[in-house]
Design a protein around this motif. Structure first.
Motif, PDB file in Angstrom:
ATOM      1  N   SER A   1      54.181 -10.952  33.071  1.00  0.00           N
ATOM      2  CA  SER A   1      55.412 -10.473  31.159  1.00  0.00           C
ATOM      3  C   SER A   1      54.663 -10.919  30.070  1.00  0.00           C
ATOM      4  O   SER A   1      55.673  -9.998  29.336  1.00  0.00           O
ATOM      5  N   GLN A   2      54.575 -12.193  29.625  1.00  0.00           N
ATOM      6  CA  GLN A   2      54.823 -12.612  28.710  1.00  0.00           C
ATOM      7  C   GLN A   2      52.833 -12.246  27.939  1.00  0.00           C
ATOM      8  O   GLN A   2      53.589 -12.029  26.574  1.00  0.00           O
ATOM      9  N   SER A   3      52.446 -12.451  28.480  1.00  0.00           N
ATOM     10  CA  SER A   3      51.183 -11.482  28.021  1.00  0.00           C
ATOM     11  C   SER A   3      51.247 -10.308  27.689  1.00  0.00           C
ATOM     12  O   SER A   3      50.127 -10.199  26.760  1.00  0.00           O
ATOM     13  N   LEU A   4      52.058  -9.626  27.955  1.00  0.00           N
ATOM     14  CA  LEU A   4      51.847  -8.446  27.164  1.00  0.00           C
ATOM     15  C   LEU A   4      51.738  -8.124  25.750  1.00  0.00           C
ATOM     16  O   LEU A   4      50.861  -6.892  25.665  1.00  0.00           O
ATOM     17  N   ALA A   5      52.294  -8.347  25.101  1.00  0.00           N
ATOM     18  CA  ALA A   5      52.823  -8.191  23.661  1.00  0.00           C
ATOM     19  C   ALA A   5      51.607  -8.720  23.176  1.00  0.00           C
ATOM     20  O   ALA A   5      51.767  -7.730  21.707  1.00  0.00           O
ATOM     21  N   ALA A   6      50.934  -9.326  23.547  1.00  0.00           N
ATOM     22  CA  ALA A   6      49.681 -10.531  22.784  1.00  0.00           C
ATOM     23  C   ALA A   6      47.970 -10.060  23.312  1.00  0.00           C
ATOM     24  O   ALA A   6      47.566 -10.251  22.716  1.00  0.00           O
ATOM     25  N   LEU A   7      47.902  -8.675  24.590  1.00  0.00           N
ATOM     26  CA  LEU A   7      46.817  -8.932  24.933  1.00  0.00           C
ATOM     27  C   LEU A   7      46.114  -7.686  23.330  1.00  0.00           C
ATOM     28  O   LEU A   7      44.216  -8.093  24.182  1.00  0.00           O
ATOM     29  N   GLY A   8      46.471  -6.934  23.511  1.00  0.00           N
ATOM     30  CA  GLY A   8      45.752  -6.797  22.199  1.00  0.00           C
ATOM     31  C   GLY A   8      45.446  -7.067  21.264  1.00  0.00           C
ATOM     32  O   GLY A   8      44.240  -6.869  20.541  1.00  0.00           O
ATOM     33  N   GLU A   9      45.831  -8.603  20.801  1.00  0.00           N
ATOM     34  CA  GLU A   9      44.583  -9.006  20.266  1.00  0.00           C
ATOM     35  C   GLU A   9      44.172  -9.964  20.083  1.00  0.00           C
ATOM     36  O   GLU A   9      44.153 -11.146  19.515  1.00  0.00           O
ATOM     37  N   SER A  10      43.781 -10.446  21.325  1.00  0.00           N
ATOM     38  CA  SER A  10      43.388 -11.707  21.730  1.00  0.00           C
ATOM     39  C   SER A  10      42.314 -11.650  22.657  1.00  0.00           C
ATOM     40  O   SER A  10      42.177 -10.727  23.618  1.00  0.00           O
ATOM     41  N   LYS A  11      41.191 -12.600  22.873  1.00  0.00           N
ATOM     42  CA  LYS A  11      39.757 -12.515  23.651  1.00  0.00           C
ATOM     43  C   LYS A  11      39.405 -13.282  24.649  1.00  0.00           C
ATOM     44  O   LYS A  11      38.845 -13.415  25.424  1.00  0.00           O
ATOM     45  N   GLY A  12      40.317 -14.641  24.471  1.00  0.00           N
ATOM     46  CA  GLY A  12      40.592 -15.266  25.631  1.00  0.00           C
ATOM     47  C   GLY A  12      38.921 -16.625  24.617  1.00  0.00           C
ATOM     48  O   GLY A  12      38.493 -15.990  24.235  1.00  0.00           O
ATOM     49  N   PHE A  13      38.902 -17.108  25.935  1.00  0.00           N
ATOM     50  CA  PHE A  13      37.637 -18.342  25.807  1.00  0.00           C
ATOM     51  C   PHE A  13      36.516 -17.745  27.082  1.00  0.00           C
ATOM     52  O   PHE A  13      36.658 -17.745  27.981  1.00  0.00           O
ATOM     53  N   PRO A  14      35.004 -17.894  26.389  1.00  0.00           N
ATOM     54  CA  PRO A  14      33.689 -17.767  27.797  1.00  0.00           C
ATOM     55  C   PRO A  14      34.246 -19.131  28.321  1.00  0.00           C
ATOM     56  O   PRO A  14      34.907 -19.712  28.566  1.00  0.00           O
ATOM     57  N   VAL A  15      33.641 -18.768  29.945  1.00  0.00           N
ATOM     58  CA  VAL A  15      33.975 -19.295  30.778  1.00  0.00           C
ATOM     59  C   VAL A  15      33.040 -19.799  31.566  1.00  0.00           C
ATOM     60  O   VAL A  15      31.701 -18.844  31.485  1.00  0.00           O
ATOM     61  N   TRP A  16      32.209 -20.929  31.717  1.00  0.00           N
ATOM     62  CA  TRP A  16      31.011 -21.608  32.207  1.00  0.00           C
ATOM     63  C   TRP A  16      30.760 -20.854  32.846  1.00  0.00           C
ATOM     64  O   TRP A  16      31.801 -20.871  33.958  1.00  0.00           O
ATOM     65  N   HIS A  17      29.262 -20.723  33.211  1.00  0.00           N
ATOM     66  CA  HIS A  17      28.553 -19.994  34.285  1.00  0.00           C
ATOM     67  C   HIS A  17      27.178 -20.196  34.495  1.00  0.00           C
ATOM     68  O   HIS A  17      26.626 -19.838  33.161  1.00  0.00           O
ATOM     69  N   ARG A  18      26.691 -20.034  35.915  1.00  0.00           N
ATOM     70  CA  ARG A  18      25.646 -20.399  36.075  1.00  0.00           C
ATOM     71  C   ARG A  18      25.522 -20.349  37.669  1.00  0.00           C
ATOM     72  O   ARG A  18      26.343 -21.042  38.716  1.00  0.00           O
ATOM     73  N   GLY A  19      24.297 -18.795  38.092  1.00  0.00           N
ATOM     74  CA  GLY A  19      23.796 -18.772  39.211  1.00  0.00           C
ATOM     75  C   GLY A  19      25.089 -18.440  40.491  1.00  0.00           C
ATOM     76  O   GLY A  19      25.168 -19.340  41.341  1.00  0.00           O
TER      77      GLY A  19
ATOM     78  N   LYS B   1      50.739 -21.871  18.478  1.00  0.00           N
ATOM     79  CA  LYS B   1      50.529 -20.594  19.235  1.00  0.00           C
ATOM     80  C   LYS B   1      51.991 -20.323  20.176  1.00  0.00           C
ATOM     81  O   LYS B   1      52.303 -21.268  20.949  1.00  0.00           O
ATOM     82  N   SER B   2      52.277 -18.711  19.740  1.00  0.00           N
ATOM     83  CA  SER B   2      53.650 -18.284  20.759  1.00  0.00           C
ATOM     84  C   SER B   2      53.144 -18.407  22.202  1.00  0.00           C
ATOM     85  O   SER B   2      51.853 -18.897  22.524  1.00  0.00           O
ATOM     86  N   CYS B   3      54.499 -18.253  23.248  1.00  0.00           N
ATOM     87  CA  CYS B   3      54.311 -18.317  24.276  1.00  0.00           C
ATOM     88  C   CYS B   3      53.123 -16.821  24.783  1.00  0.00           C
ATOM     89  O   CYS B   3      52.221 -16.920  25.584  1.00  0.00           O
ATOM     90  N   GLU B   4      53.052 -15.677  24.550  1.00  0.00           N
ATOM     91  CA  GLU B   4      53.093 -14.730  24.675  1.00  0.00           C
ATOM     92  C   GLU B   4      51.361 -14.538  23.810  1.00  0.00           C
ATOM     93  O   GLU B   4      50.262 -14.499  24.590  1.00  0.00           O
ATOM     94  N   VAL B   5      50.831 -15.115  22.581  1.00  0.00           N
ATOM     95  CA  VAL B   5      49.579 -15.482  23.201  1.00  0.00           C
ATOM     96  C   VAL B   5      48.700 -16.067  23.302  1.00  0.00           C
ATOM     97  O   VAL B   5      47.314 -15.799  24.852  1.00  0.00           O
ATOM     98  N   ILE B   6      49.470 -17.310  23.475  1.00  0.00           N
ATOM     99  CA  ILE B   6      49.153 -18.003  25.485  1.00  0.00           C
ATOM    100  C   ILE B   6      48.375 -17.806  26.635  1.00  0.00           C
ATOM    101  O   ILE B   6      47.692 -17.692  27.346  1.00  0.00           O
ATOM    102  N   CYS B   7      49.538 -17.064  26.851  1.00  0.00           N
ATOM    103  CA  CYS B   7      49.449 -16.340  28.267  1.00  0.00           C
ATOM    104  C   CYS B   7      48.188 -14.795  28.442  1.00  0.00           C
ATOM    105  O   CYS B   7      47.911 -15.278  29.428  1.00  0.00           O
ATOM    106  N   ALA B   8      48.686 -14.241  27.318  1.00  0.00           N
ATOM    107  CA  ALA B   8      47.383 -13.155  26.478  1.00  0.00           C
ATOM    108  C   ALA B   8      46.053 -14.329  26.912  1.00  0.00           C
ATOM    109  O   ALA B   8      45.051 -13.536  27.618  1.00  0.00           O
ATOM    110  N   GLN B   9      45.545 -14.583  25.885  1.00  0.00           N
ATOM    111  CA  GLN B   9      44.137 -15.593  25.757  1.00  0.00           C
ATOM    112  C   GLN B   9      44.124 -16.440  27.296  1.00  0.00           C
ATOM    113  O   GLN B   9      42.159 -16.365  27.978  1.00  0.00           O
ATOM    114  N   THR B  10      45.309 -16.737  27.859  1.00  0.00           N
ATOM    115  CA  THR B  10      44.645 -16.896  29.321  1.00  0.00           C
ATOM    116  C   THR B  10      44.480 -15.967  30.325  1.00  0.00           C
ATOM    117  O   THR B  10      43.311 -16.289  30.939  1.00  0.00           O
TER     118      THR B  10
END
Length: 335
Positions: A208-226, A247-256
């Motif tokens: 619910s906290q992420s909804l306000a900031a989902l459009g302005e965040s792309k998060g972080f790349p995640v390590w992956h292999r095989g 950063k605000s709670c909303e932005v942190i949640c959206a990035q997550t």
């Protein structure tokens, strides 16, 4: 993680007030037995209720109002009315996964209750794993289970798995083909939520906290292999952002949420590459999240792959998959 796992195990093995009362009732029952119980004889059962009737000629009974049935083997059934036999089959989850090394004590209480209920009602008992229950909860909405292999995504508080699932006769063969090497998606989300001061479990609050900031965040790349991914590094990065307070709670949640999505898409990209899967099923409590559901659905649509998430309300832990299992086995047996 070690301390958290130790605490989780302690909580899983701690007796609840209901279990303590059951053991006390069994002890009282043992003290009032009229004769010894042979090991090869059915376990005695005690009935309580506001209105009890029993026919000594046929053995038929009716119990009404606050019915409490206790078996000497420490199993209990409660309800408001028990009469006849209206249940045609019972299904129960008996372990986390359908593997010989998969075990958790919490499943034993449910298995014991299911055995008692099936024996009392004289109906078949069918067993399945917790993971199979999740998958069947998704297929229940469709009304059938495919014969061809399919890909499944299982995201929950303790699990982030990508699976190959195929039906082999009357059994389901589930093979883990990818997932996290450390913390699960659910743990990542919960840890971020708790650090932000949100209630635990934090999934729906982070959502619910992420909804306000989902459009302005792309998060972080995640390590992956095989076919493997890691969330622990990104969780540490987010924890540092929270500690910095920039950063605000909303932005942190959206990035997550975007970071979790990045990990999911990496898993699916690897699992689907070079395979002829026509369907991807998504289950588990984390998949209740609307952003993740719609984002994965869009990604599968671009690949022209059918996406079947468990219905809202039936993605987290529930017994609908087990009920669907009992119904299917009941029909196959022609009972």
């Amino acid at each position: 993680d070690f301390v958290e796992n130790e605490r989780r195990e302690a909580r899983a093995n701690r007796l609840t007030p209901e279990q303590e009362k059951l053991l006390a009732d069994v002890k009282a029952m043992q003290a009032n037995l009229r004769h010894p119980v042979a090991a090869d004889q059915p376990s005695p059962i005690a009935f309580e209720g506001d209105d009890l009737t029993y026919d000594e000629r046929t053995g038929d009974f009716t119990a009404k109002g606050h019915v409490d049935i206790v078996q000497l083997e420490a199993r209990r059934f409660q309800g408001d009315y028990v009469a006849g036999n209206t249940v045609c089959a019972v299904a129960v989850t008996d372990k986390p996964r359908r593997r010989d090394d998969s075990y958790m004590p919490a499943f034993l209480s449910g298995l014991g209750c299911a055995r008692s209920l099936a024996a009392m009602l004289n109906v078949p008992l069918y067993r399945l794993s917790h993971q199979e229950n999740h998958l069947l909860a998704a297929w229940r909405a469709v009304g059938k289970v495919p014969k061809e292999p399919y890909c499944a995504l299982h995201l929950s508080g303790g699990t982030t798995d990508i699976l190959r699932v195929e039906t082999d006769g009357d059994s389901t063969v589930i093979t883990r083909i990818g997932g996290t090497t450390d913390i699960s998606a659910g743990q990542f989300i919960d840890r971020v939520g708790v650090a932000l001061g949100l209630p635990f479990p934090a999934g729906k609050y982070v959502d619910s906290q992420s909804l306000a900031a989902l459009g302005e965040s792309k998060g972080f790349p995640v390590w992956h292999r095989g076919g493997s991914i890691s969330f622990s590094g990104r969780e540490s990065q987010v924890q540092r952002l929270i500690a910095a307070g920039e950063k605000s709670c909303e932005v942190i949640c959206a990035q997550t949420m975007h970071t979790v999505l990045n990990g999911i898409l990496e898993l699916l990209d690897t699992a689907l590459a070079g395979n002829e899967y026509k369907t991807v099923v998504a289950v588990g409590g984390v998949m209740e999240n609307n952003f993740l559901r719609t984002s994965v659905e869009a990604a599968m649509r671009r690949r022209r792959i059918e996406f079947i998430p468990a219905p809202q309300g039936f993605s987290a832990d529930n017994a609908s998959g087990a009920a669907f299992k009992a119904l299917r086995e009941h029909h196959k047996a022609g009972i």
